[in-house]
Design an enzyme around this catalytic site. Structure first.
Site, mmCIF file in Angstrom:
data_model
loop_
_atom_site.group_PDB
_atom_site.id
_atom_site.type_symbol
_atom_site.label_atom_id
_atom_site.label_comp_id
_atom_site.label_asym_id
_atom_site.label_seq_id
_atom_site.Cartn_x
_atom_site.Cartn_y
_atom_site.Cartn_z
ATOM 1 N N CYS A 1 21.093 37.040 7.448
ATOM 2 C CA CYS A 1 21.727 38.115 7.637
ATOM 3 C C CYS A 1 21.374 39.263 8.153
ATOM 4 C CB CYS A 1 22.460 38.686 6.092
ATOM 5 S SG CYS A 1 23.397 37.499 5.555
ATOM 6 N N HIS B 1 24.849 46.239 7.430
ATOM 7 C CA HIS B 1 25.210 44.974 7.040
ATOM 8 C C HIS B 1 26.262 44.838 6.081
ATOM 9 C CE1 HIS B 1 25.451 40.623 6.469
ATOM 10 N NE2 HIS B 1 25.020 40.823 5.066
ATOM 11 N N ASN C 1 31.598 38.794 4.334
ATOM 12 C CA ASN C 1 30.049 38.695 4.911
ATOM 13 C C ASN C 1 29.772 37.658 6.002
ATOM 14 O OD1 ASN C 1 27.493 38.511 5.399
ATOM 15 N ND2 ASN C 1 26.660 38.510 3.173
HETATM 16 C C1 LIG Z 1 27.848 38.642 -6.292
HETATM 17 C C2 LIG Z 1 28.173 39.638 -6.959
HETATM 18 C C3 LIG Z 1 29.527 40.355 -6.274
HETATM 19 C C4 LIG Z 1 28.399 39.540 -8.422
HETATM 20 O O1 LIG Z 1 28.736 40.724 -9.218
HETATM 21 P P1 LIG Z 1 27.833 40.799 -10.610
HETATM 22 O O2 LIG Z 1 28.557 42.128 -11.097
HETATM 23 O O3 LIG Z 1 26.473 40.853 -10.315
HETATM 24 O O4 LIG Z 1 28.460 39.865 -11.363
HETATM 25 P P2 LIG Z 1 27.430 38.467 -12.007
HETATM 26 O O5 LIG Z 1 27.127 37.665 -11.113
HETATM 27 O O6 LIG Z 1 26.718 39.231 -13.261
HETATM 28 O O7 LIG Z 1 28.634 37.807 -12.859
HETATM 29 C C5 LIG Z 1 29.582 38.315 -13.824
HETATM 30 C C6 LIG Z 1 30.620 37.598 -14.290
HETATM 31 O O8 LIG Z 1 31.550 37.317 -13.228
HETATM 32 C C7 LIG Z 1 31.828 35.744 -12.977
HETATM 33 N N1 LIG Z 1 32.212 35.687 -11.615
HETATM 34 C C8 LIG Z 1 31.403 35.451 -10.624
HETATM 35 N N2 LIG Z 1 32.081 35.125 -9.515
HETATM 36 C C9 LIG Z 1 33.208 35.514 -10.066
HETATM 37 C C10 LIG Z 1 34.410 35.460 -9.306
HETATM 38 N N3 LIG Z 1 34.492 34.798 -7.745
HETATM 39 N N4 LIG Z 1 35.648 35.447 -9.952
HETATM 40 C C11 LIG Z 1 35.677 35.997 -11.022
HETATM 41 N N5 LIG Z 1 34.623 35.988 -11.942
HETATM 42 C C12 LIG Z 1 33.306 35.538 -11.130
HETATM 43 C C13 LIG Z 1 30.346 35.216 -13.558
HETATM 44 O O9 LIG Z 1 30.734 34.004 -13.792
HETATM 45 C C14 LIG Z 1 30.166 36.100 -14.628
HETATM 46 O O10 LIG Z 1 30.742 35.775 -15.908
HETATM 47 P P3 LIG Z 1 30.233 35.643 -17.381
HETATM 48 O O11 LIG Z 1 29.861 37.173 -17.610
HETATM 49 O O12 LIG Z 1 31.144 35.203 -18.053
HETATM 50 O O13 LIG Z 1 28.953 34.817 -17.076
HETATM 51 C C15 LIG Z 1 27.149 40.828 -6.948
HETATM 52 O O14 LIG Z 1 26.030 40.595 -7.706
HETATM 53 C C16 LIG Z 1 26.519 40.974 -5.632
HETATM 54 O O15 LIG Z 1 27.304 41.664 -4.719
HETATM 55 N N6 LIG Z 1 25.241 40.685 -4.955
HETATM 56 C C17 LIG Z 1 24.884 41.109 -3.667
HETATM 57 C C18 LIG Z 1 25.292 39.714 -3.064
HETATM 58 C C19 LIG Z 1 25.255 39.875 -1.459
HETATM 59 O O16 LIG Z 1 25.386 41.107 -0.960
HETATM 60 N N7 LIG Z 1 24.681 38.836 -0.907
HETATM 61 C C20 LIG Z 1 24.306 38.814 0.506
HETATM 62 C C21 LIG Z 1 23.192 39.596 0.854
HETATM 63 S S1 LIG Z 1 23.166 39.109 2.540
#
Ligand SMILES: CC(C)(COP(=O)(O)OP(=O)(O)OC[C@H]1O[C@@H](n2cnc3c(N)ncnc32)[C@H](O)[C@@H]1OP(=O)(O)O)[C@@H](O)C(=O)NCCC(=O)NCCS
Length: 324
Positions: A118, A251, A281
């Site tokens: 990315c 980004h 993304n």
């Molecule tokens: C991916 C992201 C949105 C997840 O959000 P988060 O608040 O960290 O969520 P978590 O991973 O802790 O998951 C929280 C809960 O949501 C659930 N969950 C994950 N994806 C889900 C979805 N699409 N729909 C519903 N629930 C979801 C998980 O299973 C977890 O459930 P649990 O508490 O029962 O285990 C966040 O971490 C993020 O944006 N990270 C950066 C990613 C990024 O920018 N990547 C590209 C970089 S180039």
């Protein structure tokens, strides 16, 4: 030493839009639960564009390149360097840059791919700027193009809701007028497992996991910290205060990362270009897609200072500060 001036931009998106509701229904049919509310509140994403099976990364790249060349008003034959950023190339080799060159019908110019996930577009732009400033190129075509839908595990709700396909391109030309003012690239390979697609090819077979895997929280924290330091560094190199930047084109991964950075840099939301709601993304394509949208709708204008930033797998990150 000449500056690299952005003299044209263009972008391309597949025709198929998949909204959060449609994706939620598709996942529900497989017993996987998600919702528009969850996706929007955690990421700001409302929809993504997904390429049809017969549309390749080079097709999207070619369309974006054609539009950027038309926008610049140059003859394509003037291009003496093509750098294409992608992590989803058409082939293992040759490079997708060479395939785009062939489609453009302009043999002769150096053409190669950059792989920085990315961060790919800011890596490619910085490389092209170095060629131009050193006098090794006069007119560069820089492209970010991806079909990430091909490397997504559509049974993993933690990642499949986040990504989309697309392409964006710039034409850069050597100029005596200010263009790219400063650049800053960084990487920390020790973090390669927090965001990776670890499959490889052996004996004609994919070995290992062919899908994108991510530790979302580790990526989130690393992105915010590294991008703040990168922005401050590139502004210091150019001798300008971050709060005087006219437009921030980050980004487009997550609106919460974007707004957090904006606050740290003293930039109001009305000076931040956000397209993650529409494009999701698109990895190396995200920055030129967002830039092109804001330039074409008249927000980004000649004379303004724009900060472009990428961050992603590697772990890699980088900034380009440019005067339009
Ligand atoms: C991916 C992201 C949105 C997840 O959000 P988060 O608040 O960290 O969520 P978590 O991973 O802790 O998951 C929280 C809960 O949501 C659930 N969950 C994950 N994806 C889900 C979805 N699409 N729909 C519903 N629930 C979801 C998980 O299973 C977890 O459930 P649990 O508490 O029962 O285990 C966040 O971490 C993020 O944006 N990270 C950066 C990613 C990024 O920018 N990547 C590209 C970089 S180039």
């Amino acid at each position: 030493m000449p500056f690299s001036k952005i003299i044209g931009s263009g972008s391309a998106l597949p025709s198929n839009i998949v909204s959060n509701d449609v994706l939620s229904q598709q996942l529900a049919a497989k017993g996987i639960e998600t919702s528009d509310e969850w996706i929007v509140s955690r990421t700001g994403i409302k929809q993504r564009y997904i390429a049809a099976d017969d549309v390749k990364t080079s097709d999207l790249a070619f369309e974006a390149a054609q539009k950027a060349i038309a926008d610049s008003g140059i003859d394509a034959a003037e291009i003496d360097l093509i750098i294409l950023a992608t992590s989803t190339p058409d082939y293992i080799f040759p490079s997708t840059a060479c395939l785009v060159q062939s489609k453009l019908g302009i043999a002769g110019a150096a053409a190669f791919d950059v792989q920085a996930v990315c961060s790919g577009f800011v890596y490619a732009l910085t490389t092209a700027d170095s060629y131009i400033r050193a006098g090794n190129a006069k007119c560069a075509l820089v492209i970010g193009a991806e079909t990430f839908s091909r490397i997504i595990d559509w049974n993993d709700r933690g990642t499949c809701v986040l990504f989309g396909d697309g392409a964006g391109a710039f034409v850069l030309k050597a100029s005596d007028e200010p263009g790219i003012l400063a650049t800053q690239l960084n990487a920390d390979g020790s973090l390669h497992t927090i965001l990776h697609t670890a499959g490889g090819v052996q004996h004609g077979q994919v070995v290992g996991d062919p899908f994108l895997r991510m530790d979302g929280q580790a990526v989130f924290k690393t992105a915010v910290t590294s991008l703040e330091a990168s922005a401050l560094s590139v502004c210091a190199k150019a001798g300008i205060a971050p709060e005087t930047i006219d437009w921030f084109v980050p980004h487009q991964a997550n609106v919460r990362i974007i707004n957090s950075l904006g606050r740290k840099l003293g930039l109001d939301e009305d000076r931040i270009v956000v397209t993650v709601d529409k494009h999701a993304n698109t990895s190396a394509a995200s920055v030129p897609l967002a830039f092109d949208a804001a330039r074409k709708d008249g927000r980004i204008q000649a004379g303004q200072k724009v900060l472009l930033q990428g961050v992603g797998g590697g772990f890699t990150w980088g900034s380009v500060l440019v005067q339009i």
